[in-house]
Design a protein around this motif. Sequence first.
Motif, PDB file in Angstrom:
ATOM      1  N   TYR A 161      32.627  43.584  36.310  1.00  0.00           N
ATOM      2  CA  TYR A 161      33.511  43.663  37.467  1.00  0.00           C
ATOM      3  C   TYR A 161      33.672  45.116  37.881  1.00  0.00           C
ATOM      4  CZ  TYR A 161      36.715  41.527  40.728  1.00  0.00           C
ATOM      5  OH  TYR A 161      37.288  41.062  41.877  1.00  0.00           O
ATOM      6  N   PHE A 162      34.167  45.290  39.100  1.00  0.00           N
ATOM      7  CA  PHE A 162      34.313  46.660  39.612  1.00  0.00           C
ATOM      8  C   PHE A 162      35.707  47.213  39.381  1.00  0.00           C
ATOM      9  CE2 PHE A 162      33.865  43.483  43.038  1.00  0.00           C
ATOM     10  CZ  PHE A 162      35.207  43.341  43.381  1.00  0.00           C
ATOM     11  N   ASN A 163      36.383  46.707  38.353  1.00  0.00           N
ATOM     12  CA  ASN A 163      37.640  47.341  37.939  1.00  0.00           C
ATOM     13  C   ASN A 163      37.745  47.302  36.419  1.00  0.00           C
ATOM     14  OD1 ASN A 163      38.870  44.959  37.004  1.00  0.00           O
ATOM     15  ND2 ASN A 163      39.897  44.564  38.934  1.00  0.00           N
ATOM     16  N   LYS A 166      39.134  43.665  34.198  1.00  0.00           N
ATOM     17  CA  LYS A 166      38.214  42.573  33.849  1.00  0.00           C
ATOM     18  C   LYS A 166      37.058  43.061  32.977  1.00  0.00           C
ATOM     19  CE  LYS A 166      38.938  39.187  37.500  1.00  0.00           C
ATOM     20  NZ  LYS A 166      39.297  38.069  36.630  1.00  0.00           N
ATOM     21  N   TYR A 204      26.133  40.766  36.491  1.00  0.00           N
ATOM     22  CA  TYR A 204      27.495  40.225  36.552  1.00  0.00           C
ATOM     23  C   TYR A 204      27.556  38.947  35.718  1.00  0.00           C
ATOM     24  CZ  TYR A 204      31.265  37.328  38.425  1.00  0.00           C
ATOM     25  OH  TYR A 204      32.352  36.507  38.552  1.00  0.00           O
ATOM     26  N   PHE A 210      34.240  30.123  33.992  1.00  0.00           N
ATOM     27  CA  PHE A 210      33.867  29.682  35.334  1.00  0.00           C
ATOM     28  C   PHE A 210      32.467  30.193  35.649  1.00  0.00           C
ATOM     29  CE2 PHE A 210      36.390  33.534  35.546  1.00  0.00           C
ATOM     30  CZ  PHE A 210      35.723  34.359  36.426  1.00  0.00           C
ATOM     31  N   LEU A 211      31.869  29.609  36.691  1.00  0.00           N
ATOM     32  CA  LEU A 211      30.482  29.956  37.014  1.00  0.00           C
ATOM     33  C   LEU A 211      30.436  31.142  37.976  1.00  0.00           C
ATOM     34  CD1 LEU A 211      28.870  26.426  37.558  1.00  0.00           C
ATOM     35  CD2 LEU A 211      29.258  27.694  35.451  1.00  0.00           C
ATOM     36  N   PRO A 212      29.315  31.843  38.007  1.00  0.00           N
ATOM     37  CA  PRO A 212      29.208  32.919  38.995  1.00  0.00           C
ATOM     38  C   PRO A 212      29.077  32.343  40.402  1.00  0.00           C
ATOM     39  CG  PRO A 212      27.157  32.720  37.738  1.00  0.00           C
ATOM     40  CD  PRO A 212      28.101  31.710  37.182  1.00  0.00           C
ATOM     41  N   GLY A 213      29.647  33.044  41.366  1.00  0.00           N
ATOM     42  CA  GLY A 213      29.490  32.631  42.760  1.00  0.00           C
ATOM     43  C   GLY A 213      28.174  33.135  43.322  1.00  0.00           C
ATOM     44  N   LEU A 218      28.389  38.421  45.932  1.00  0.00           N
ATOM     45  CA  LEU A 218      28.912  39.315  44.893  1.00  0.00           C
ATOM     46  C   LEU A 218      28.241  40.686  44.950  1.00  0.00           C
ATOM     47  CD1 LEU A 218      29.255  36.768  41.957  1.00  0.00           C
ATOM     48  CD2 LEU A 218      31.106  38.186  42.833  1.00  0.00           C
ATOM     49  N   GLU A 221      29.829  42.680  47.658  1.00  0.00           N
ATOM     50  CA  GLU A 221      31.166  43.122  47.267  1.00  0.00           C
ATOM     51  C   GLU A 221      31.082  44.265  46.241  1.00  0.00           C
ATOM     52  OE1 GLU A 221      33.710  42.211  48.807  1.00  0.00           O
ATOM     53  OE2 GLU A 221      35.399  42.757  47.542  1.00  0.00           O
ATOM     54  N   LYS A 225      32.513  48.045  46.870  1.00  0.00           N
ATOM     55  CA  LYS A 225      33.573  48.591  46.007  1.00  0.00           C
ATOM     56  C   LYS A 225      33.082  49.793  45.187  1.00  0.00           C
ATOM     57  CE  LYS A 225      37.065  45.576  46.434  1.00  0.00           C
ATOM     58  NZ  LYS A 225      38.473  45.908  46.695  1.00  0.00           N
ATOM     59  N   GLU A 263      31.217  20.163  31.234  1.00  0.00           N
ATOM     60  CA  GLU A 263      31.165  19.182  32.331  1.00  0.00           C
ATOM     61  C   GLU A 263      30.781  19.859  33.642  1.00  0.00           C
ATOM     62  OE1 GLU A 263      34.792  16.900  32.483  1.00  0.00           O
ATOM     63  OE2 GLU A 263      34.448  16.091  30.475  1.00  0.00           O
ATOM     64  N   LYS A 264      31.324  21.056  33.856  1.00  0.00           N
ATOM     65  CA  LYS A 264      31.005  21.793  35.083  1.00  0.00           C
ATOM     66  C   LYS A 264      29.514  22.152  35.121  1.00  0.00           C
ATOM     67  CE  LYS A 264      32.456  24.158  38.802  1.00  0.00           C
ATOM     68  NZ  LYS A 264      33.379  25.249  39.009  1.00  0.00           N
TER      69      LYS A 264
ATOM     70  N   VAL B  67      39.799  28.571  40.767  1.00  0.00           N
ATOM     71  CA  VAL B  67      38.449  28.667  40.186  1.00  0.00           C
ATOM     72  C   VAL B  67      37.479  29.219  41.230  1.00  0.00           C
ATOM     73  CG1 VAL B  67      36.520  27.352  39.219  1.00  0.00           C
ATOM     74  CG2 VAL B  67      38.863  26.786  38.552  1.00  0.00           C
ATOM     75  N   GLU B  71      35.211  32.493  41.018  1.00  0.00           N
ATOM     76  CA  GLU B  71      33.745  32.400  41.054  1.00  0.00           C
ATOM     77  C   GLU B  71      33.174  33.314  42.140  1.00  0.00           C
ATOM     78  OE1 GLU B  71      32.936  27.934  39.265  1.00  0.00           O
ATOM     79  OE2 GLU B  71      32.710  28.246  41.413  1.00  0.00           O
ATOM     80  N   LYS B  72      33.927  33.478  43.200  1.00  0.00           N
ATOM     81  CA  LYS B  72      33.431  34.314  44.307  1.00  0.00           C
ATOM     82  C   LYS B  72      33.742  35.792  44.096  1.00  0.00           C
ATOM     83  CE  LYS B  72      32.818  30.799  47.768  1.00  0.00           C
ATOM     84  NZ  LYS B  72      32.757  29.667  46.843  1.00  0.00           N
ATOM     85  N   GLY B  73      34.247  36.119  42.912  1.00  0.00           N
ATOM     86  CA  GLY B  73      34.398  37.527  42.552  1.00  0.00           C
ATOM     87  C   GLY B  73      35.739  38.139  42.908  1.00  0.00           C
TER      88      GLY B  73
END
Lengths: 347, 110
Positions: A161-163, A166, A204, A210-213, A218, A221, A225, A263-264, B67, B71-73
């Motif tokens: 992450y950029f901070n 996290k 990343y 949770f999954l990456p977007g 990203l 973003e 940043k 499950e996800k 969530v 996920e979108k950062g």
Amino acid sequence: MKSLKAQNHPLANTEYEIELLESSDFKGRFENKLEASRLFPLKPTQIEILQINMGKMCNQICKHCHVDAGPDRKEIMERDIMSHCLNVIRENKIKTVDLTGGAPEMNPHFRWFVTEIRTIDPDINIIVRCNLTIILANPKYHDLPEFYQQNNVEVVSSLPYFNPVKTDAQRGDGVFEKSIKALRMLNGIGYGMAGTGLVLNLVYNPSGAFLPGSQQGLEAEFKRKLSTQYQIEFNSLFTITNIPISRFLEYLQRSGNYEAYMEKLIESYNPSAAANVMCRSTISVGWDGYLYDCDFNQMLELKVKSPESQHIKDWKQSALHNRNIVVNQHCFGCTAGAGSSCGGTTA
Amino acid sequence: MKTYYNPEDLKKFGKIGEFQKSMADKFFDYYGEVFKEGALTAREKSLIALAVAHAVQCPYCIDAYTVDTMEKGCDEEQMMEAVHVAAAIRGGASLVHSTQMMNKAKEISM
């Protein structure tokens, strides 16, 4: 924090890990999903990448590490195994050599090995998965950026992450600040800067269950940043899904997220991602020379299914090319959503 | 324990077509279209959805868009700022009606 192995944690036992992954009552089994996608048994396409795990020793103890790496891990590759790797690279026209760990730079033969690979072919893509903080960990590593530059190495580094909040939560206290310093050193000699040809890619991993977007979203973003707040430039961002093994599996279980996460992953199975999984074009070499379909199978001690070619000294290209790739429930991590590989999304 | 809201029911959202298919299909097509990248990024839309989820106080939507924004950062600070936007609009919506109260009070006062 110690490695799971040093803690004598049950999840340091790969048989226990596999039993856990197989015994859970989830709606889908990975083999069945592959079968429905007409991909079972999963076969290699072409072996283009040799991913070499140079050892489990690392200066960091990341909470999601699938290697269970850390300062207390002493397993590292010896020079004779590296010599066998060099023979394989030379004789099989390997296009990409991907060096990982642990921190590969902590292996005392690291610089010799990189230089030897570069001597074989100036066009081989040599990737080093550098955790960034190693550059600042000891004066003897301060010149690593110059060493990478001299050997035209592609640097791939994790920055979740950029901070700092996290990043440090996943990779340890103070890691963000040190990573920023190391990135500035790399930028300083041209890595990640337009027109230099010196490639600096970032990785990343989600800091949680949770999954990456979207990789594209990203990346945009991160670029915005890191550039505006820290004046840091890089080439590409690879989004990688956390695979439910080792320390990440321990986190999932401890936090009560294991079932929901699995499950996800299963719900998000994507046949296009399955067709492009990295194990179809990669062979992973362990610190002791044994061969695996990927770094995750390596950590689960699931050796390649080609009995006559299971060790780097016994490399037989045809046997490896014709093998069936070993799969299990953790493989859902590489086929969820846009897919995941050491080079980012696959679908 | 029985409750009106069960987190597991969120997974059944896609099955509302069981009782009325054509409208559900139209709704989900529309829903998918709305959240695609457009003049706003998918990330911006997700933060708006998170804020609206709090404004309409939908626990399913709060879970889903917590969530989704992660996920979108998005980080926790950004997510909380989005909720403050919702809170500011909700609070402002109450307070701006005080002008009606003030008008009426002045109307009937000497």
